[in-house]
Design a protein around this motif. Structure first.
Motif, PDB file in Angstrom:
ATOM      1  N   ALA A 104     -11.597 -22.794  11.784  1.00 33.69           N
ATOM      2  CA  ALA A 104     -12.052 -21.388  11.350  1.00 33.69           C
ATOM      3  C   ALA A 104     -11.370 -20.765  10.318  1.00 33.69           C
ATOM      4  N   THR A 105     -11.299 -21.373   8.936  1.00 38.07           N
ATOM      5  CA  THR A 105     -10.646 -21.084   8.156  1.00 38.07           C
ATOM      6  C   THR A 105     -11.261 -19.571   7.508  1.00 38.07           C
ATOM      7  N   ALA A 106     -12.580 -19.867   7.422  1.00 35.70           N
ATOM      8  CA  ALA A 106     -13.197 -18.665   6.666  1.00 35.70           C
ATOM      9  C   ALA A 106     -13.247 -17.315   7.259  1.00 35.70           C
ATOM     10  N   GLU A 107     -13.342 -17.501   8.641  1.00 38.16           N
ATOM     11  CA  GLU A 107     -13.224 -16.404   9.597  1.00 38.16           C
ATOM     12  C   GLU A 107     -11.928 -15.522   9.430  1.00 38.16           C
ATOM     13  N   LEU A 108     -10.793 -16.453   9.242  1.00 36.59           N
ATOM     14  CA  LEU A 108      -9.421 -16.058   9.272  1.00 36.59           C
ATOM     15  C   LEU A 108      -9.197 -15.413   7.918  1.00 36.59           C
ATOM     16  N   ARG A 109      -9.553 -16.175   6.939  1.00 31.95           N
ATOM     17  CA  ARG A 109      -9.404 -15.324   5.611  1.00 31.95           C
ATOM     18  C   ARG A 109     -10.128 -14.115   5.402  1.00 31.95           C
ATOM     19  N   THR A 110     -11.455 -13.786   5.930  1.00 38.40           N
ATOM     20  CA  THR A 110     -12.191 -12.763   6.119  1.00 38.40           C
ATOM     21  C   THR A 110     -11.348 -11.583   6.576  1.00 38.40           C
ATOM     22  N   VAL A 111     -10.700 -11.962   7.757  1.00 36.75           N
ATOM     23  CA  VAL A 111      -9.896 -10.923   8.521  1.00 36.75           C
ATOM     24  C   VAL A 111      -8.545 -10.687   7.629  1.00 36.75           C
ATOM     25  N   LEU A 112      -8.012 -11.732   7.158  1.00 37.45           N
ATOM     26  CA  LEU A 112      -6.816 -11.168   6.509  1.00 37.45           C
ATOM     27  C   LEU A 112      -7.003 -10.862   4.748  1.00 37.45           C
ATOM     28  N   THR A 113      -8.088 -10.785   4.348  1.00 34.18           N
ATOM     29  CA  THR A 113      -8.614 -10.107   3.415  1.00 34.18           C
ATOM     30  C   THR A 113      -9.337  -8.855   3.184  1.00 34.18           C
ATOM     31  N   ALA A 114      -9.260  -8.275   4.563  1.00 35.72           N
ATOM     32  CA  ALA A 114      -9.673  -7.077   4.580  1.00 35.72           C
ATOM     33  C   ALA A 114      -8.992  -6.120   3.813  1.00 35.72           C
ATOM     34  N   PRO A 115      -9.477  -4.819   3.424  1.00 32.07           N
ATOM     35  CA  PRO A 115      -8.929  -3.939   2.665  1.00 32.07           C
ATOM     36  C   PRO A 115      -7.459  -3.385   3.191  1.00 32.07           C
ATOM     37  N   GLY A 116      -6.756  -3.535   2.168  1.00 28.71           N
ATOM     38  CA  GLY A 116      -5.257  -3.334   2.376  1.00 28.71           C
ATOM     39  C   GLY A 116      -4.570  -4.315   3.070  1.00 28.71           C
ATOM     40  N   SER A 117      -5.088  -5.745   2.864  1.00 30.88           N
ATOM     41  CA  SER A 117      -4.543  -7.005   3.440  1.00 30.88           C
ATOM     42  C   SER A 117      -3.529  -7.349   2.177  1.00 30.88           C
ATOM     43  N   PRO A 118      -2.474  -7.979   2.595  1.00 32.39           N
ATOM     44  CA  PRO A 118      -1.737  -8.609   1.517  1.00 32.39           C
ATOM     45  C   PRO A 118      -2.170  -9.923   0.781  1.00 32.39           C
ATOM     46  N   SER A 119      -3.114 -10.389   1.365  1.00 33.27           N
ATOM     47  CA  SER A 119      -3.610 -11.678   0.708  1.00 33.27           C
ATOM     48  C   SER A 119      -4.699 -11.603  -0.226  1.00 33.27           C
ATOM     49  N   ALA A 120      -5.378 -10.659  -0.477  1.00 28.68           N
ATOM     50  CA  ALA A 120      -6.501 -10.861  -1.287  1.00 28.68           C
ATOM     51  C   ALA A 120      -6.196 -11.304  -2.788  1.00 28.68           C
ATOM     52  N   GLY A 121      -7.004 -12.550  -2.719  1.00 30.31           N
ATOM     53  CA  GLY A 121      -6.817 -13.061  -4.198  1.00 30.31           C
ATOM     54  C   GLY A 121      -5.625 -13.893  -4.430  1.00 30.31           C
ATOM     55  N   THR A 122      -4.931 -14.357  -3.205  1.00 27.10           N
ATOM     56  CA  THR A 122      -3.699 -15.310  -3.153  1.00 27.10           C
ATOM     57  C   THR A 122      -4.228 -16.677  -2.814  1.00 27.10           C
ATOM     58  N   THR A 123      -3.793 -17.438  -3.715  1.00 24.31           N
ATOM     59  CA  THR A 123      -3.877 -18.819  -3.625  1.00 24.31           C
ATOM     60  C   THR A 123      -2.685 -19.554  -3.076  1.00 24.31           C
ATOM     61  N   ALA A 124      -3.138 -20.819  -2.352  1.00 20.38           N
ATOM     62  CA  ALA A 124      -2.028 -21.338  -1.685  1.00 20.38           C
ATOM     63  C   ALA A 124      -0.854 -21.827  -2.463  1.00 20.38           C
ATOM     64  N   GLY A 125      -1.244 -21.962  -3.862  1.00 20.11           N
ATOM     65  CA  GLY A 125      -0.099 -22.443  -4.805  1.00 20.11           C
ATOM     66  C   GLY A 125       0.585 -21.330  -4.993  1.00 20.11           C
ATOM     67  N   THR A 126       0.575 -20.095  -4.691  1.00 21.77           N
ATOM     68  CA  THR A 126       1.452 -19.114  -5.260  1.00 21.77           C
ATOM     69  C   THR A 126       1.795 -17.878  -4.135  1.00 21.77           C
ATOM     70  N   ALA A 127       1.285 -18.266  -2.803  1.00 25.40           N
ATOM     71  CA  ALA A 127       1.569 -17.644  -1.728  1.00 25.40           C
ATOM     72  C   ALA A 127       2.833 -17.612  -1.282  1.00 25.40           C
ATOM     73  N   ASP A 128       3.580 -16.568  -0.627  1.00 27.11           N
ATOM     74  CA  ASP A 128       4.857 -16.710   0.054  1.00 27.11           C
ATOM     75  C   ASP A 128       4.768 -17.173   1.476  1.00 27.11           C
ATOM     76  N   LEU A 129       3.541 -17.048   2.219  1.00 28.57           N
ATOM     77  CA  LEU A 129       3.148 -17.654   3.446  1.00 28.57           C
ATOM     78  C   LEU A 129       1.895 -18.227   3.340  1.00 28.57           C
ATOM     79  N   VAL A 130       1.582 -19.480   3.749  1.00 35.16           N
ATOM     80  CA  VAL A 130       0.498 -20.383   3.870  1.00 35.16           C
ATOM     81  C   VAL A 130       0.344 -20.358   5.377  1.00 35.16           C
ATOM     82  N   VAL A 131      -1.123 -19.998   5.767  1.00 35.45           N
ATOM     83  CA  VAL A 131      -1.638 -20.378   7.175  1.00 35.45           C
ATOM     84  C   VAL A 131      -2.268 -21.673   6.993  1.00 35.45           C
ATOM     85  N   LEU A 132      -1.847 -22.589   7.482  1.00 37.77           N
ATOM     86  CA  LEU A 132      -2.561 -23.932   7.618  1.00 37.77           C
ATOM     87  C   LEU A 132      -3.027 -24.363   8.741  1.00 37.77           C
TER      88      LEU A 132
END
Length: 654
Positions: A104-132
């Protein structure tokens, strides 16, 4: 109304109303919103605190992990309905989501990229935390990808399942072993030893309420991510998990339908600071953190009380299949333990599980891969214990060898032994076929010396039993016929019994306990070797009672019975070697205070070279050894032995 930076807060001003139908309503500027059927706990937190901070929510989960499932359902619905919104406040570490399989990667990404989320536009190659995320911990793509991502970012592993979700562990960024928590390689090793085929690939919730459960799981993971980010270091430094975070210590399995949480502890890295004990080891306390059918090495022991009043404990542990390759999965085997009390039975059971688990093959940095011919040419000796010396061994073919250490001081003897002969599941199949490894001489102990004593006693016992069983030579009754009150316990099983003195090579006391049904059939045996004749009799009797306990619960434990039908129908009077002959003899006790030194001297005088291989598992840190000797014969039937029934004494079973 908000509750400060980096949390969750209600959407605008609101009032909590109780629905006449029994539910709850939130009244805000945009109208009334009906909330889920079970929101009381979350809404009471909102009412009492004036807002719901993620830090406070995670604090509740840590104190009461059994409530995770309920809170996850409520929180997910509140976030999805817009009743709760994220409240960012200042710079935050970044987070990205990456998936393996149909998770369920897409659903989780949608929740984490909601307004105010820290992960909007972040890729796995540059993120401080990756949810695998993955569908199956046994996915062959997981090890490499987990190692790659963890090399540059902290990683939270998430697995989706049907009505379940596994969150954790949190792996700190870096390469190699971790001083705290798990590294990718150690985590994968633990997961591979506990394959659960019924769970594999169950990526999408099915049945009634599947969509709700999926949303609940996504909401729970989002809440965990939010809480973990709170614990990361501040801006301007490389974000790393704080040492206090509980998510590095295990995997939380959310069973959403049952509204329960199971915590699977993560074993420490093989490179951690754990050391073997040199004092009494309380196995129950020491191993409590390793009980898990997912990440640990044993299940919670189950204790049963036999008809004789003795206790039988059982557990299961991973064991590499004989044909397993270097990265293959294993299977689970059963370990047994018996005692006069439930504590004794559990301790014995855990000891056997540790022994079996530790003797499963794993890479050894101190080993060498070469040929027996090359080792001998370099001036080393090669020991071929048991049936490895049966002529099938290939001196010119390379395989793994391990150092043989001296009894009793542990120094290297200059000898090597094939790893395939002293471990289970070795990847060199030709060596396994030639060596035919078994558990003879394997033992766990309070310290290394204690483990060597136990392993050597078993090796001596097997040698003495083989000399008696295959020759059918009559032996005298034991000088101490029943110091442990075993015959009374046998009567409770509806059986009778006696003891024989099997003392053989080097004069080390060895005994066999023989038990039959009232009509003289159904012979069952137990063996023991010890420093004194009385101790040998007690150990033989205790082993016999353990066997009878296993037979009593045979159907429940999946045992097929004792020995072949042909043997079980044999009458004891037709096998004179099972009956006592002549007067009991006196066996001298050890000549000094150190039993191990005395036994080693006796065996050396009898022409027997003994040594041991240290097989202690680095993460369990419970001493385990395999004692070896080319001269002490194996239990298997020797060539040319003529016996009335082709069955060995351990087929009865023991």
């Amino acid at each position: 109304m908000t509750n400060g930076p980096r949390g969750l807060a209600p959407r605008g001003p609101w009032r909590l109303l109780r629905d006449p139908g029994g539910g709850f309503l939130l009244d805000d500027d945009e109208g009334r919103v009906r909330v889920p059927d079970r929101p009381a706990h979350v809404l009471e937190l909102l009412r009492d605190r004036g807002g719901l901070a993620t830090e406070e929510l995670l604090g509740d989960l840590g104190v009461r992990p059994d409530e995770v499932a309920d809170l996850a359902v409520e929180l997910a619905d509140l976030v999805r309905s817009g009743v709760l919104v994220r409240t960012p406040g200042g710079p935050r570490p970044t987070v990205a989501v990456e998936g393996i399989g149909r998770s369920a990667t897409a659903e989780l990404r949608t929740v984490l990229t909601a307004p105010g989320s820290p992960s909007a536009g972040t890729t796995a190659g540059t993120a401080d935390l990756v949810v695998l995320t993955c569908d199956d911990h046994a996915d062959p793509r997981l090890p490499d990808r987990l190692t790659e991502v963890a090399g540059r970012s902290a990683v939270l592993l998430v697995r989706w399942g049907a009505g379940r979700c596994w969150i954790g562990p949190l792996i700190a960024a870096g390469r190699g072993h971790r001083p705290v928590g798990a590294c990718p390689s150690c985590l994968v090793e633990a997961l591979r030893g506990n394959v659960e085929p019924d769970l594999a690939g169950a990526a999408h919730p099915v049945g009634t309420g599947g969509a709700v459960l999926r949303a609940a799981a996504v909401g729970a993971v989002a809440a965990v991510v939010d809480g973990i980010l709170e614990e990361f270091a501040g801006p301007g430094s490389a974000p790393v998990p704080a040492p206090s975070t509980p998510w590095r210590a295990g995997i939380r399995e959310l069973r959403l339908r049952a509204a329960e949480v199971v915590v699977h502890p993560v074993l420490p890295c093989a490179g951690s600071s754990a050391t073997t004990s040199t004092t009494e080891v309380d196995l129950v306390r020491r191993l409590d953190g390793f009980v898990s059918g997912l990440t640990g090495f044993l299940d919670r022991p189950r204790v049963r009380r036999s008809a004789a009043g003795r206790f039988l404990a059982t557990t299961t542990h991973p064991l590499r299949a004989p044909s397993a390759g270097a990265g293959a999965h294993g299977r689970r085997a059963t370990a047994f333990g018996a005692g006069r009390t439930d504590g004794e039975a559990v301790t014995a059971c855990l000891g056997e599980a540790v022994e079996r688990f530790s003797t499963t093959w794993r890479p050894d940095p101190d080993a060498v891969v070469t040929t027996a011919t090359a080792l001998r040419a370099a001036g080393s000796r090669v020991l071929l214990p048991g049936s490895a010396g049966n002529g099938a061994w290939r001196d010119e073919e390379a395989t793994e060898f391990r150092r043989v250490r001296a009894v009793p001081d542990g120094s290297w003897t200059g000898a090597w032994v094939p790893a395939a002969a002293v471990t289970f599941g070795h990847p060199h199949q030709w060596a396994v076929a030639a060596a035919r490894p078994d558990s003879t001489g394997c033992a766990a102990g309070r310290d290394t010396a204690d483990a060597v004593r136990r392993g050597l006693a078993e090796l001596v016992e097997r040698d003495a039993v083989a000399a008696w069983w295959w020759s059918r030579e009559p032996r005298p009754g034991a000088a101490h016929p029943d110091p442990g009150g075993i015959t009374a316990d046998l009567a409770a099983h509806g059986r009778r019994g006696w003891f024989l003195d099997l003392t053989h090579r080097a004069g080390i006391p060895t005994a066999v306990a023989v038990s039959v049904l009232p009509d003289g059939t159904g012979a069952t045996l137990g063996f023991g070797a010890a420093p004194t004749p009385a101790e040998a009799v007690v150990r033989a009797g205790e082993e016999l009672l353990q066997v009878l306990g296993c037979l009593e619960f045979g159907d429940e434990l999946g045992l097929t019975g004792a020995g072949s039908p042909a043997w079980q129908g044999q009458h004891v009077e037709d096998h004179p070697h099972l009956l006592p002959h002549g007067r009991p003899r006196t066996t001298p006790v050890p000549g000094g205070p150190d039993v191990l030194v005395d036994w080693n001297s006796r065996l050396a005088a009898a022409g027997c070279e003994v040594g041991f291989v240290d097989l202690t598992h680095p993460r369990l840190a419970v001493p385990v050894v395999r004692v070896v000797s080319p001269q002490l014969r194996p239990w298997r039937r020797p060539a040319g032995a003529a016996v009335p029934v082709d069955v060995n004494p351990w087929d009865l079973p023991v």
